[in-house]
Structure formats: structure tokens, C-alpha cells
Design an enzyme around this catalytic site. Sequence first.
Site, PDB file in Angstrom:
ATOM      1  N   SER A   1     -93.239  38.577   2.047  1.00 28.50           N
ATOM      2  CA  SER A   1     -92.049  37.826   2.538  1.00 28.50           C
ATOM      3  C   SER A   1     -90.824  38.307   1.995  1.00 28.50           C
ATOM      4  O   SER A   1     -90.681  38.709   0.865  1.00 28.50           O
ATOM      5  CB  SER A   1     -92.438  36.016   2.138  1.00 28.50           C
ATOM      6  OG  SER A   1     -91.270  35.421   2.959  1.00 28.50           O
TER       7      SER A   1
ATOM      8  N   HIS B   1     -79.754  38.728   2.208  1.00 24.75           N
ATOM      9  CA  HIS B   1     -78.558  38.012   2.234  1.00 24.75           C
ATOM     10  C   HIS B   1     -77.436  38.971   1.741  1.00 24.75           C
ATOM     11  O   HIS B   1     -76.978  39.239   0.677  1.00 24.75           O
ATOM     12  CB  HIS B   1     -78.358  36.722   1.377  1.00 24.75           C
ATOM     13  CG  HIS B   1     -79.357  35.717   1.574  1.00 24.75           C
ATOM     14  ND1 HIS B   1     -78.956  34.799   2.647  1.00 24.75           N
ATOM     15  CD2 HIS B   1     -80.433  35.307   1.155  1.00 24.75           C
ATOM     16  CE1 HIS B   1     -80.327  33.933   2.797  1.00 24.75           C
ATOM     17  NE2 HIS B   1     -80.867  34.152   1.642  1.00 24.75           N
TER      18      HIS B   1
ATOM     19  N   HIS C   1     -84.850  37.984   7.720  1.00 22.96           N
ATOM     20  CA  HIS C   1     -86.158  37.519   7.117  1.00 22.96           C
ATOM     21  C   HIS C   1     -87.216  38.115   7.869  1.00 22.96           C
ATOM     22  O   HIS C   1     -87.181  38.482   9.210  1.00 22.96           O
ATOM     23  CB  HIS C   1     -86.270  35.873   7.458  1.00 22.96           C
ATOM     24  CG  HIS C   1     -87.663  35.374   7.311  1.00 22.96           C
ATOM     25  ND1 HIS C   1     -88.340  34.966   8.213  1.00 22.96           N
ATOM     26  CD2 HIS C   1     -88.190  34.974   6.010  1.00 22.96           C
ATOM     27  CE1 HIS C   1     -89.553  34.365   7.807  1.00 22.96           C
ATOM     28  NE2 HIS C   1     -89.450  34.543   6.603  1.00 22.96           N
TER      29      HIS C   1
ATOM     30  N   ASN D   1     -92.025  38.125   7.502  1.00 22.34           N
ATOM     31  CA  ASN D   1     -93.287  37.904   6.934  1.00 22.34           C
ATOM     32  C   ASN D   1     -94.399  38.335   7.598  1.00 22.34           C
ATOM     33  O   ASN D   1     -94.256  38.262   8.715  1.00 22.34           O
ATOM     34  CB  ASN D   1     -93.268  36.142   6.542  1.00 22.34           C
ATOM     35  CG  ASN D   1     -94.572  35.727   6.149  1.00 22.34           C
ATOM     36  OD1 ASN D   1     -95.246  35.216   7.021  1.00 22.34           O
ATOM     37  ND2 ASN D   1     -94.708  35.966   4.715  1.00 22.34           N
ATOM     38  N   VAL D   2     -95.330  38.795   6.800  1.00 24.64           N
ATOM     39  CA  VAL D   2     -96.516  39.017   7.350  1.00 24.64           C
ATOM     40  C   VAL D   2     -97.510  38.577   6.339  1.00 24.64           C
ATOM     41  O   VAL D   2     -97.662  38.661   5.269  1.00 24.64           O
ATOM     42  CB  VAL D   2     -96.905  40.627   7.631  1.00 24.64           C
ATOM     43  CG1 VAL D   2     -96.113  40.990   8.787  1.00 24.64           C
ATOM     44  CG2 VAL D   2     -96.183  41.632   6.489  1.00 24.64           C
TER      45      VAL D   2
ATOM     46  N   HIS E   1     -84.076  42.802  19.196  1.00 15.05           N
ATOM     47  CA  HIS E   1     -85.197  42.625  20.173  1.00 15.05           C
ATOM     48  C   HIS E   1     -85.835  43.509  20.743  1.00 15.05           C
ATOM     49  O   HIS E   1     -87.136  43.653  21.052  1.00 15.05           O
ATOM     50  CB  HIS E   1     -84.680  41.442  21.143  1.00 15.05           C
ATOM     51  CG  HIS E   1     -84.477  40.321  20.473  1.00 15.05           C
ATOM     52  ND1 HIS E   1     -85.450  39.228  20.669  1.00 15.05           N
ATOM     53  CD2 HIS E   1     -83.471  39.526  19.867  1.00 15.05           C
ATOM     54  CE1 HIS E   1     -85.031  38.294  19.995  1.00 15.05           C
ATOM     55  NE2 HIS E   1     -83.881  38.311  19.639  1.00 15.05           N
TER      56      HIS E   1
ATOM     57  N   ARG F   1     -95.378  30.309  -7.504  1.00 14.90           N
ATOM     58  CA  ARG F   1     -94.201  30.298  -8.508  1.00 14.90           C
ATOM     59  C   ARG F   1     -92.959  30.105  -7.827  1.00 14.90           C
ATOM     60  O   ARG F   1     -92.403  30.660  -6.951  1.00 14.90           O
ATOM     61  CB  ARG F   1     -94.064  31.804  -8.803  1.00 14.90           C
ATOM     62  CG  ARG F   1     -93.051  32.290 -10.007  1.00 14.90           C
ATOM     63  CD  ARG F   1     -93.088  33.705 -10.307  1.00 14.90           C
ATOM     64  NE  ARG F   1     -92.255  34.067 -11.291  1.00 14.90           N
ATOM     65  CZ  ARG F   1     -91.086  34.714 -11.334  1.00 14.90           C
ATOM     66  NH1 ARG F   1     -90.838  35.305 -10.027  1.00 14.90           N
ATOM     67  NH2 ARG F   1     -90.168  34.993 -12.263  1.00 14.90           N
TER      68      ARG F   1
END
Length: 311
Positions: A95, A99, A109, A111-112, A148, A268
Amino acid sequence: MSEHQYLERVKAYLMDLQDRICAELESADGAGQFREDAWTREQGGGGRSRVLRHGGVIEQGGVNYSHVFGEAMPASATAHRPELAGRSFNACGVSLVIHPHNPHIPTSHANVRFFIAEKAGEPPVWWFGGGFDLTPFYPQRADINHWHQVAKDACDPFGPHYYDEYKAWCDRYFFLPHRNETRGVGGLFFDDLNTNPAGEIDFEHAFGLMRSIGDHYTRAYLPILEARKDTPFSEQERQFQLYRRGRYVEFNLVYDRGTLFGLQTGGRTESILMSMPPLARWEYMYTPDENSPEAQLSEFLTPQDWLERTA
């Protein structure tokens, strides 16, 4: 091949993905370096958190890998799949949130992730999820179109329906009901993937699609970062960026399932909340000047087709 052999293959890919993304982001930043903190979870598992702060372009970014396991799926993971309650689980993923300092570079952002849920006497259940999304403050349509188009390129080899389906899912997921706006201009979001287009359980197909989405993140983001990193900006634009970052915080703390999953599984805390921007602000009853660039952002915060397609 057993589910735990699947797990080892996915973990090897994810750790390599973390290495590659960090190297590419460091090269694009030109000054900053990721600092790694390895951590272990008392209930089982751990991870590698990597954070870059005060770089040449990136104000703060994190690229985290984790593998956690336990005896019972947390509520955030079973809310939309109650049949999995009470199963033990393995969950691993990468993840990341970037910024940038310059308000003309969007926040990004990605995430996989991979889950296995098990219960004695029943077949294991496994699936993939993830995606990537873009949050601009001073959006450029060329950037959004590129983002996209790369998202579509990542999906198309696996089936012509995936981009439209996952793009719409992203628009629904990254939506702030209390603000009646999307968090940004979207991208891809998917979950519960374990079949091919024919509806057959197919690890190789699902793993391949997840890998493609993970591998396409930097292809989507780095050209935008490079194009905008030298754009001059004013203090007013910086303050608007900080104000809009507040929306990012609102979504992550109120609606994001990944944040809830991490906290509910005893992950964490510093790594989970790495997604927060280093600075943000809120302003009571803020209204941008009519027809200003700040006011024009609202035109982008509603689901729409960002691709220039031919019939």
C-alpha cells in the site's frame, strides 16, 4: 498448487514491487530516500514500512509491505462477506500514498493485496484486491486522461470489461457522502477477485491482473509528477492544497476499509496512518471565489468518463 504456495508466490512479487516502486520514486524525486522500518505483529506477521520525507518533490510518501495472519477475520473484512466470520486468515499487500509538496502535482494512492481465509473441514477461500486512484488539487485534463488510459492499458489484456467495471467501483468507493463529492478523479478499485471472465476459479488469471495493476502504477503517476514538478505556485495555492488534504484525512479515517482492517488486526499504527498527509487544515464554511481555479475543482469531483474514446 496449494493455497500456501500461492501465498509465497504473491509475497515474493509484492516485496519486489515495493523495491521497484521505491527505486523509481527516489529517482523521480531526485533528493529524498526512503527510510525502512521493519516491524513484527504480536498476533502474527509483520512488514516493511518505507517512508520518504522532505524530498525534492515528495513532501511525504510511504510504500509499505505487510503480511499478517490470525485466528479470526476482523469485522472490516467480514462486513461485506459475513460467511467468512470465524475463519483464520493470511493477508499480504503493498500500500502506498504519495503527498507531493507542489499543489500542481496530485496526491496518488495505490494498493494491491491477497487474502486467504481458512476453516477446518472447509476449502480455503482466497481472493485479490487493490487498485490506484488520483487526487488532484489543480487538475489538468491531460493528466487525468493519461492516468485513466494507463489504468485501461493495465486491465485490457485480461478482459475488455475490467476497466469500466473497476473504474466505476473506484468512483463508488472513494466517495465522501457527507461532502457529496469523490475524493479525486478515481482510477481503479477491485476486490474479491478469484475468477476469470468465464467465471471459473483461476489463480493465474487473477494474480496476473493484480500484478498488471501494481506494475502500471508508476507508468500512470511518474509522467504526471515529471510534467508538474517545476510548475510555480503561490502561498494561496499551497493553502488550498492543505485545505483539500483535509478531505483526504476525512475519507481515510471515516470510510477506508484498509485503515480499519489494519487497526482491527493490531497492525503497526505508524504504518497504517502513514497515509495521512504531513500537513492539512480545515476552514469553517470555506467557499472559493467564483470562477477561480479553486472553484473549478468541483467540476472534477463527480464520476465521469475521462477517456477520449471513439465509437
